[in-house]
Design an enzyme around this catalytic site. Structure first.
Site, short mmCIF file in Angstrom:
data_model
loop_
_atom_site.label_atom_id
_atom_site.label_comp_id
_atom_site.label_asym_id
_atom_site.label_seq_id
_atom_site.Cartn_x
_atom_site.Cartn_y
_atom_site.Cartn_z
CG ASP A 6 4.29 2.05 1.36
OD1 ASP A 6 3.36 1.23 1.36
OD2 ASP A 6 4.27 3.10 2.02
CB ALA B 8 -12.24 -6.94 -1.32
CD GLU C 18 -9.46 0.70 -11.70
OE1 GLU C 18 -8.30 0.49 -11.26
OE2 GLU C 18 -10.37 1.19 -11.00
CB THR D 10 -12.17 -3.19 -10.25
OG1 THR D 10 -13.57 -3.05 -10.44
CG2 THR D 10 -11.45 -1.93 -10.66
CE1 TYR D 11 -13.06 -11.85 -9.12
CE2 TYR D 11 -12.20 -11.50 -6.90
CZ TYR D 11 -12.83 -12.31 -7.83
OH TYR D 11 -13.23 -13.56 -7.47
CG ASP E 169 -8.59 -2.56 1.36
OD1 ASP E 169 -7.42 -2.53 1.80
OD2 ASP E 169 -9.03 -1.76 0.53
P1 FAD Z 1 -0.24 -5.88 -0.45
O1 FAD Z 1 0.81 -5.48 -1.36
O2 FAD Z 1 -0.17 -7.29 -0.04
O3 FAD Z 1 -0.19 -4.95 0.79
C1 FAD Z 1 -0.24 -3.55 0.62
C2 FAD Z 1 0.33 -2.81 1.80
O4 FAD Z 1 -0.37 -3.18 2.96
C3 FAD Z 1 1.77 -3.04 2.04
O5 FAD Z 1 2.49 -1.98 1.43
C4 FAD Z 1 1.90 -2.96 3.51
O6 FAD Z 1 2.31 -1.67 3.82
C5 FAD Z 1 0.51 -3.14 4.02
N1 FAD Z 1 0.34 -4.40 4.68
C6 FAD Z 1 0.00 -5.53 4.09
N2 FAD Z 1 -0.07 -6.51 5.02
C7 FAD Z 1 0.22 -5.91 6.18
C8 FAD Z 1 0.30 -6.36 7.48
N3 FAD Z 1 0.08 -7.64 7.80
N4 FAD Z 1 0.64 -5.50 8.46
C9 FAD Z 1 0.89 -4.21 8.17
N5 FAD Z 1 0.81 -3.72 6.92
C10 FAD Z 1 0.50 -4.56 5.96
N6 FAD Z 1 -9.16 -3.56 -4.36
C11 FAD Z 1 -10.14 -4.44 -4.71
O7 FAD Z 1 -10.79 -4.99 -3.84
N7 FAD Z 1 -10.40 -4.72 -6.03
C12 FAD Z 1 -9.69 -4.16 -7.03
O8 FAD Z 1 -9.96 -4.45 -8.20
C13 FAD Z 1 -8.67 -3.23 -6.70
N8 FAD Z 1 -7.91 -2.64 -7.66
C14 FAD Z 1 -6.88 -1.80 -7.31
C15 FAD Z 1 -6.07 -1.26 -8.32
C16 FAD Z 1 -5.00 -0.43 -7.99
C17 FAD Z 1 -4.13 0.14 -9.10
C18 FAD Z 1 -4.75 -0.11 -6.63
C19 FAD Z 1 -3.62 0.79 -6.26
C20 FAD Z 1 -5.56 -0.64 -5.62
C21 FAD Z 1 -6.63 -1.50 -5.95
N9 FAD Z 1 -7.43 -2.07 -4.97
C22 FAD Z 1 -8.43 -2.95 -5.32
C23 FAD Z 1 -7.23 -1.75 -3.55
C24 FAD Z 1 -6.27 -2.76 -2.87
O9 FAD Z 1 -6.85 -4.03 -2.82
C25 FAD Z 1 -5.99 -2.27 -1.47
O10 FAD Z 1 -5.27 -1.08 -1.52
C26 FAD Z 1 -5.28 -3.30 -0.59
O11 FAD Z 1 -5.23 -2.78 0.74
C27 FAD Z 1 -3.83 -3.50 -0.96
O12 FAD Z 1 -3.68 -4.46 -1.86
P2 FAD Z 1 -2.16 -4.82 -2.34
O13 FAD Z 1 -2.29 -5.71 -3.46
O14 FAD Z 1 -1.36 -3.63 -2.54
O15 FAD Z 1 -1.68 -5.63 -1.05
#
Ligand code: FAD
Length: 334
Positions: free
Chosen positions: A189, A56, A22, A53-54, A114
């Site tokens: 999760d 948010a 990454e 990465t990108y 996020d």
């Molecule tokens: P989702 O799968 O939609 O949600 C993740 C979790 O959030 C769910 O398991 C659930 O428990 C909880 N959740 C979601 N919605 C709700 C709700 N309404 N109420 C309560 N709980 C809820 N961030 C960036 O900005 N740019 C990146 O390039 C980036 N790369 C990443 C790469 C990896 C491998 C990982 C693990 C994370 C990365 N992130 C990045 C961080 C990521 O965007 C955050 O962790 C974000 O909070 C979760 O995204 P997700 O796609 O898992 O969301």
């Protein structure tokens, strides 16, 4: 089927362990120069793919895309674009996906991203897509509309064409072995990951973790829950206690006290780097053969530490063009 889809799928099926990296888009001219140097070394190592990465809020759209375009134009390595959708309308997200597909990207890591601190889910500025699963569906839909079918030559019948389904894209999603910070339970999760798979994701990459058991337990639970996706372990060599504290703060992971103690026990940056690399090697060795073997390394845009890890686990096939010492590594990370 697209080249990138083929290369990632083929690696997934192969018995020998794969590795991927990454990167994040550079924030200055100096960091861009350093990144280009690192990309050269990382590509030489022969990764399955390199992801970029990108931001948010879309802040890194053009810089992320330019790193991806460079990977596409100048290397044979599959380029995976992280995309986030928090704050985007359907129209914005559709435009963004189309822009990346038009640029030749066919491999994505779909994320919600996020929400800004203090936001609640009812805030309308969080946009139309409430989860990563919805982004996965949208990417498939946009791709299907762009390329509904392909034409292939029919062997032995010059000029004849066979129509088949359009090119598929590879869509990875995030998985959280120690739970997402906003998750209330392991079940939530696992349900989220199942929903991402049902939406059409074909690979999962985990948040970084520091104990092999965190990953092993999560994979067992995911399989028991019905997840069939390949779940790539995300591992980061952490080369100083300051870096470790910062990472833990950013990811909401629990501080690994043993690693922290081992890092702080070293008086020199070289000693600390050696501890961080050793820890990443131990962790990789413990998980790499488990779940359709592979490891995804968080590079911090530096090649030396991750290449040292690959060397430690016996996966570095080519000799790196620069075999720098721990001393050099620590200077870059300081
Ligand atoms: P989702 O799968 O939609 O949600 C993740 C979790 O959030 C769910 O398991 C659930 O428990 C909880 N959740 C979601 N919605 C709700 C709700 N309404 N109420 C309560 N709980 C809820 N961030 C960036 O900005 N740019 C990146 O390039 C980036 N790369 C990443 C790469 C990896 C491998 C990982 C693990 C994370 C990365 N992130 C990045 C961080 C990521 O965007 C955050 O962790 C974000 O909070 C979760 O995204 P997700 O796609 O898992 O969301």
């Amino acid at each position: 089927m697209s080249t990138i889809t083929s290369s990632i799928d083929a690696s997934a099926r192969s018995a020998s362990p794969t590795f991927s990296f990454e990167l994040y888009p550079p924030r200055s001219a100096a960091s861009e120069r350093q990144l280009l140097d690192s990309i050269e070394h990382l590509v030489d190592a022969g990764p399955e793919f390199i992801s970029v990465t990108y931001g948010a809020n879309g802040s890194s759209r053009s810089s992320s895309l330019s790193v991806l375009l460079r990977l596409l134009a100048e290397t044979d390595v599959a380029a995976m674009a992280h995309l986030t959708c928090v704050g985007s309308s359907y129209a914005d997200a559709t435009r963004l996906i189309r822009e990346f597909l038009d640029a030749g990207i066919t491999s994505f890591l779909a994320l919600r991203g996020d929400p800004p601190a203090g936001a609640t889910e009812s805030d309308s500025f969080l946009g139309d897509l409430g989860s990563a699963g919805e982004l996965v569906q949208l990417i498939h839909r946009v791709q299907a509309e762009r390329a509904p079918f392909t034409q292939q030559d029919v062997p032995g019948f010059p000029g004849a064409k066979r129509i088949s389904h359009g090119d598929k894209v590879t869509i990875a999603v995030a998985a959280f072995p120690n739970g997402h910070p906003r998750s209330r339970s392991v079940e939530q999760d696992l349900d989220t990951l199942l929903a991402k798979e049902a939406a059409g994701a074909n690979l999962a990459i985990t948040q970084l973790f520091f104990e092999a058991d965190d990953y092993l337990r999560f994979v067992d639970q995911a399989r028991a829950a019905g997840v069939t996706l390949r779940i790539l372990p995300g591992i980061m060599p952490v080369l100083s206690p300051q870096r470790l504290t910062r990472i833990v703060e950013l990811t909401d992971e629990k501080l690994p006290t043993d690693l922290y103690r081992r890092l702080t026990a070293e008086d020199t940056t070289e000693g600390q780097a050696a501890v961080g690399i050793e820890h990443a090697i131990e962790l990789s060795n413990a998980v790499i053969g488990i779940d359709r073997p592979g490891v995804h390394l968080y590079t911090f845009n530096q090649h030396e530490a991750v290449l040292a890890v690959l060397r430690g686990i016996g996966l570095l096939k080519t000799s790196p063009s620069s075999d720098r010492t721990i001393d050099h590594i620590t200077k870059d990370y300081a």
